[in-house]
Design a protein around this motif. Structure first.
Motif, PDB file in Angstrom:
ATOM      1  N   ARG A   2     -60.255 -13.344  -3.835  1.00  0.00           N
ATOM      2  CA  ARG A   2     -59.175 -13.058  -2.879  1.00  0.00           C
ATOM      3  C   ARG A   2     -58.046 -14.072  -2.991  1.00  0.00           C
ATOM      4  O   ARG A   2     -56.871 -13.726  -2.817  1.00  0.00           O
ATOM      5  CB  ARG A   2     -59.722 -13.050  -1.444  1.00  0.00           C
ATOM      6  N   ARG A  46     -43.906  -2.086  -2.107  1.00  0.00           N
ATOM      7  CA  ARG A  46     -45.277  -1.573  -1.996  1.00  0.00           C
ATOM      8  C   ARG A  46     -45.801  -1.165  -3.369  1.00  0.00           C
ATOM      9  O   ARG A  46     -46.953  -1.435  -3.708  1.00  0.00           O
ATOM     10  CB  ARG A  46     -45.306  -0.374  -1.038  1.00  0.00           C
ATOM     11  N   TYR A  76     -49.106  -2.723  -5.256  1.00  0.00           N
ATOM     12  CA  TYR A  76     -50.173  -1.894  -5.810  1.00  0.00           C
ATOM     13  C   TYR A  76     -50.393  -2.205  -7.290  1.00  0.00           C
ATOM     14  O   TYR A  76     -51.527  -2.363  -7.752  1.00  0.00           O
ATOM     15  CB  TYR A  76     -49.822  -0.411  -5.638  1.00  0.00           C
ATOM     16  N   THR A  87     -61.293  -3.429   1.772  1.00  0.00           N
ATOM     17  CA  THR A  87     -61.112  -1.983   1.645  1.00  0.00           C
ATOM     18  C   THR A  87     -59.683  -1.580   1.289  1.00  0.00           C
ATOM     19  O   THR A  87     -59.475  -0.528   0.685  1.00  0.00           O
ATOM     20  CB  THR A  87     -61.510  -1.279   2.955  1.00  0.00           C
ATOM     21  N   ARG A  88     -58.699  -2.378   1.633  1.00  0.00           N
ATOM     22  CA  ARG A  88     -57.304  -2.011   1.346  1.00  0.00           C
ATOM     23  C   ARG A  88     -56.963  -2.171  -0.121  1.00  0.00           C
ATOM     24  O   ARG A  88     -55.981  -1.594  -0.601  1.00  0.00           O
ATOM     25  CB  ARG A  88     -56.348  -2.830   2.205  1.00  0.00           C
ATOM     26  N   ALA A  89     -57.755  -2.965  -0.842  1.00  0.00           N
ATOM     27  CA  ALA A  89     -57.418  -3.243  -2.241  1.00  0.00           C
ATOM     28  C   ALA A  89     -58.508  -2.846  -3.226  1.00  0.00           C
ATOM     29  O   ALA A  89     -58.235  -2.695  -4.418  1.00  0.00           O
ATOM     30  CB  ALA A  89     -57.105  -4.735  -2.412  1.00  0.00           C
ATOM     31  N   ASP A 127     -58.007   0.358  -5.527  1.00  0.00           N
ATOM     32  CA  ASP A 127     -56.874   0.229  -6.442  1.00  0.00           C
ATOM     33  C   ASP A 127     -57.165  -0.797  -7.531  1.00  0.00           C
ATOM     34  O   ASP A 127     -56.760  -0.628  -8.683  1.00  0.00           O
ATOM     35  CB  ASP A 127     -55.617  -0.149  -5.669  1.00  0.00           C
ATOM     36  N   LYS A 147     -46.778  10.342   1.403  1.00  0.00           N
ATOM     37  CA  LYS A 147     -47.299   8.997   1.149  1.00  0.00           C
ATOM     38  C   LYS A 147     -46.814   8.458  -0.188  1.00  0.00           C
ATOM     39  O   LYS A 147     -46.294   7.334  -0.274  1.00  0.00           O
ATOM     40  CB  LYS A 147     -48.828   9.029   1.178  1.00  0.00           C
ATOM     41  N   ARG A 161     -49.058   5.923   6.060  1.00  0.00           N
ATOM     42  CA  ARG A 161     -50.259   5.404   5.421  1.00  0.00           C
ATOM     43  C   ARG A 161     -49.986   4.797   4.033  1.00  0.00           C
ATOM     44  O   ARG A 161     -50.913   4.547   3.279  1.00  0.00           O
ATOM     45  CB  ARG A 161     -51.310   6.512   5.293  1.00  0.00           C
ATOM     46  N   ASP A 164     -49.343   1.899   3.088  1.00  0.00           N
ATOM     47  CA  ASP A 164     -49.917   0.580   2.845  1.00  0.00           C
ATOM     48  C   ASP A 164     -51.436   0.616   2.717  1.00  0.00           C
ATOM     49  O   ASP A 164     -52.057  -0.402   2.443  1.00  0.00           O
ATOM     50  CB  ASP A 164     -49.509  -0.396   3.948  1.00  0.00           C
ATOM     51  N   GLU A 165     -52.031   1.780   2.935  1.00  0.00           N
ATOM     52  CA  GLU A 165     -53.471   1.911   2.729  1.00  0.00           C
ATOM     53  C   GLU A 165     -53.754   2.014   1.231  1.00  0.00           C
ATOM     54  O   GLU A 165     -52.842   2.151   0.406  1.00  0.00           O
ATOM     55  CB  GLU A 165     -53.994   3.166   3.440  1.00  0.00           C
ATOM     56  N   ALA A 166     -55.018   1.944   0.861  1.00  0.00           N
ATOM     57  CA  ALA A 166     -55.397   2.096  -0.548  1.00  0.00           C
ATOM     58  C   ALA A 166     -54.871   3.435  -1.076  1.00  0.00           C
ATOM     59  O   ALA A 166     -54.935   4.453  -0.391  1.00  0.00           O
ATOM     60  CB  ALA A 166     -56.900   2.036  -0.697  1.00  0.00           C
TER      61      ALA A 166
END
Length: 396
Positions: free
Chosen positions: A151, A163, A167, A197-199, A202, A354, A387, A389-391
């Protein structure tokens, strides 16, 4: 080599006709900054007339020569990307992979570090040449990553300008995690999972991308074990959260010889016999290798009778290919969601809302969604944009 100040990019396919590129003209501006002016590549360039494998190697050598030795490679990378968009064809569709190698090589020769990475990453949402270069840079700093604290390594991605660039940075670390683990997929995925979970998904897509690179012998990628070349076998063995990332690029570099996706029947042929999540993910992967025009892709998706197949086909729509188009083009594209049945239409507006928001760093929510009719279309578009910014899970 003194690092510049700066920041990133990416596409789903890339390639660039290099004839004349090696003769790029260097211009010293008034402030003494180096810039690159690349002429339009004349017809019949020496790389473009070669067989595909030789052409890829030719482009790689030429592009390396263009960026080599530069304190700041970003102007040269932009010039290469601009030329690829002009030329189209093989060079545009292969440039992303070619620039992986160029970026990774540059990182080693220029002494790029985790601390200086963001000073070299291009500031662009282009998913082709530029994103490939960005992913190569991240792969190049892989040996510096402390696997005990993954991390901490990816905190640099938070400084990316948009964004899409954040990604792309996370995706690049998926490639890097494969390299520092000697091409072993399981420990690379564990590092991705440690990102949260957000990354995680991806990042995993970058790891699987590196896996498929190794299968076809691209970008010097290697696996520590015998390759599973059939995505049906490989992806069936993956954790549920990583099934879609596993499939997403399965056909990009690894499709059956001569196979083209031009109709709903072609999608079904690639995914025949699969069910559940495996079929859903396969339909997206099959859609990705469809026509380059996202409007034509949606037309094919609309011909699928099963609502689940149609929804997952839509997930493979290459909105990134419209990067240089005006907002009106994006509005016309998402307006094609009206061609789908009422069960599919909301998810179509939501998914394209999205991804178009990601492509425009949120501007589409303000400039595009409000122009849709009827009201339900606007609501679903806005819901998808919120959404962003979500995965992303399936995105190039």
């Amino acid at each position: 080599m003194k690092p510049p100040t700066g920041r990133i990019l990416a596409v789903a396919a890339s390639g660039i006709v290099v004839a004349g590129l090696v003769a790029a003209v260097l211009v010293i501006g008034a402030a003494g900054e180096e810039s690159t002016a690349l002429p339009r590549s004349p017809a019949g360039g020496h790389c473009r007339v070669l067989p595909d494998g030789e052409a890829r190697a030719c482009y790689t050598r030429e592009f390396m020569a263009i960026v080599a030795g530069r304190d700041d490679p970003r102007a040269a990378v932009k010039a290469i990307a601009d030329s690829a968009w002009r030329e189209g064809g093989f060079v545009l569709s292969n440039c992303h992979g070619v620039m992986h190698t160029v970026g990774r090589t540059y990182a080693g020769e220029a002494g790029v570090t985790l601390a200086t990475l963001m000073d070299y990453l291009p500031q662009s949402n282009d998913p082709g040449c530029t994103a490939g270069f960005a992913h190569g840079l991240v792969t190049g700093v892989a040996p510096q990553i402390d696997v005990r604290r993954p991390r901490k390594a990816v905190t640099v991605c938070a400084d990316a300008g948009t964004r899409f660039q954040r990604y792309s940075c996370i995706h690049g670390f998926g490639h890097a995690f494969m390299r520092i683990n000697g091409g072993r997929l399981l420990p690379a995925l564990e590092l991705c999972r440690a990102l949260g979970t957000r990354a995680a998904a991806d990042c995993a897509q970058g790891a699987y991308h590196d896996y498929w690179f190794a299968v076809v012998g691209a970008d010097d990628a290697k696996l520590s074990e015998a390759a599973v070349t059939d995505p049906r076998r490989l992806c069936a063995a993956q954790p549920r959260v990583f099934v879609r990332p596993c499939w997403y690029r399965a056909f990009v570099d690894n499709r059956p010889d001569g196979f083209e996706v031009t109709s709903p029947d072609d999608l079904d042929a690639l995914c025949h016999g699969l069910d559940g999540l495996q079929r859903e993910a396969c339909m997206t992967a099959a859609s990705v290798i469809g026509p380059p025009d996202p409007a034509v892709q949606l037309q094919i998706c609309a011909g699928l009778h099963d609502p689940s197949d149609a929804e997952n086909c839509i997930r493979g729509t290459k909105v990134q290919n419209l990067l240089r188009h005006p907002v009106a083009t994006y509005v016309r594209l998402i307006g094609r969601c009206e061609r789908f049945g009422e069960l599919v239409r909301p998810s179509c507006y939501s998914w394209l809302g999205k991804t178009l928001a990601v492509l425009t760093d949120g501007d589409f929510a303000r400039m595009g969604c409000p122009r849709l009719r009827p009201a339900n279309a606007r609501r679903n578009c806005h819901a998808g944009a919120r959404r962003m910014d979500e995965a992303l899970v399936t995105f190039s």
